[in-house]
Write a protein that holds these residues in place. Structure first.
Motif, PDB file in Angstrom:
ATOM      1  N   PRO A   1       0.790  -1.238   0.000  1.00  0.00           N
ATOM      2  CA  PRO A   1       0.000   0.000   0.000  1.00  0.00           C
ATOM      3  C   PRO A   1       0.820   1.284   0.000  1.00  0.00           C
ATOM      4  O   PRO A   1       0.314   2.337  -0.384  1.00  0.00           O
ATOM      5  N   ASN A   2       2.091   1.225   0.416  1.00  0.00           N
ATOM      6  CA  ASN A   2       2.899   2.445   0.468  1.00  0.00           C
ATOM      7  C   ASN A   2       4.382   2.110   0.328  1.00  0.00           C
ATOM      8  O   ASN A   2       4.785   0.956   0.384  1.00  0.00           O
ATOM      9  N   ARG A   3       5.190   3.156   0.143  1.00  0.00           N
ATOM     10  CA  ARG A   3       6.621   2.971  -0.100  1.00  0.00           C
ATOM     11  C   ARG A   3       7.334   2.342   1.089  1.00  0.00           C
ATOM     12  O   ARG A   3       8.215   1.500   0.925  1.00  0.00           O
ATOM     13  N   SER A   4       6.964   2.723   2.297  1.00  0.00           N
ATOM     14  CA  SER A   4       7.685   2.181   3.451  1.00  0.00           C
ATOM     15  C   SER A   4       7.505   0.667   3.558  1.00  0.00           C
ATOM     16  O   SER A   4       8.462  -0.059   3.827  1.00  0.00           O
ATOM     17  N   GLU A   5       6.304   0.169   3.320  1.00  0.00           N
ATOM     18  CA  GLU A   5       6.090  -1.282   3.359  1.00  0.00           C
ATOM     19  C   GLU A   5       6.795  -1.981   2.195  1.00  0.00           C
ATOM     20  O   GLU A   5       7.312  -3.090   2.348  1.00  0.00           O
TER      21      GLU A   5
END
Length: 83
Positions: A53-57
């Motif tokens: 869902p996002n860059r950090s994950e």
């Protein structure tokens, strides 16, 4: 959405792990010689893509995959790879 992807080069017997929002465009870049790091091992085949869902994950998964040994990476690909 971002994707973590795993490519394989039969020519170099190498895996490449990266992340992108457009896997097809990124694969095209790898196979067209735009990426210097993967140029010597073309052509590349997409083995796996995992949506995050996002860059950090995506960065967390990418880092974990890059730290796997070859045998464990192959097991991951067999379990989650492109069907």
């Amino acid at each position: 959405m971002l994707f973590v992807y795993i490519l394989y080069s039969e020519k170099g017997n190498r895996y490449y792990i990266g992340q992108t929002s457009d896997v097809e465009a990124r694969l095209h870049r790898h196979n067209s010689g735009y990426e210097k790091s993967t140029l010597p091992y073309m052509p590349w085949k997409l083995l796996c893509k995992i949506e995050k869902p996002n860059r950090s994950e995506a960065m967390i998964l990418e880092r974990k995959l890059k730290n796997l040994n070859t045998e464990d990476l192959r097991k991951f690909i067999l379990k989650y790879g492109v069907k």
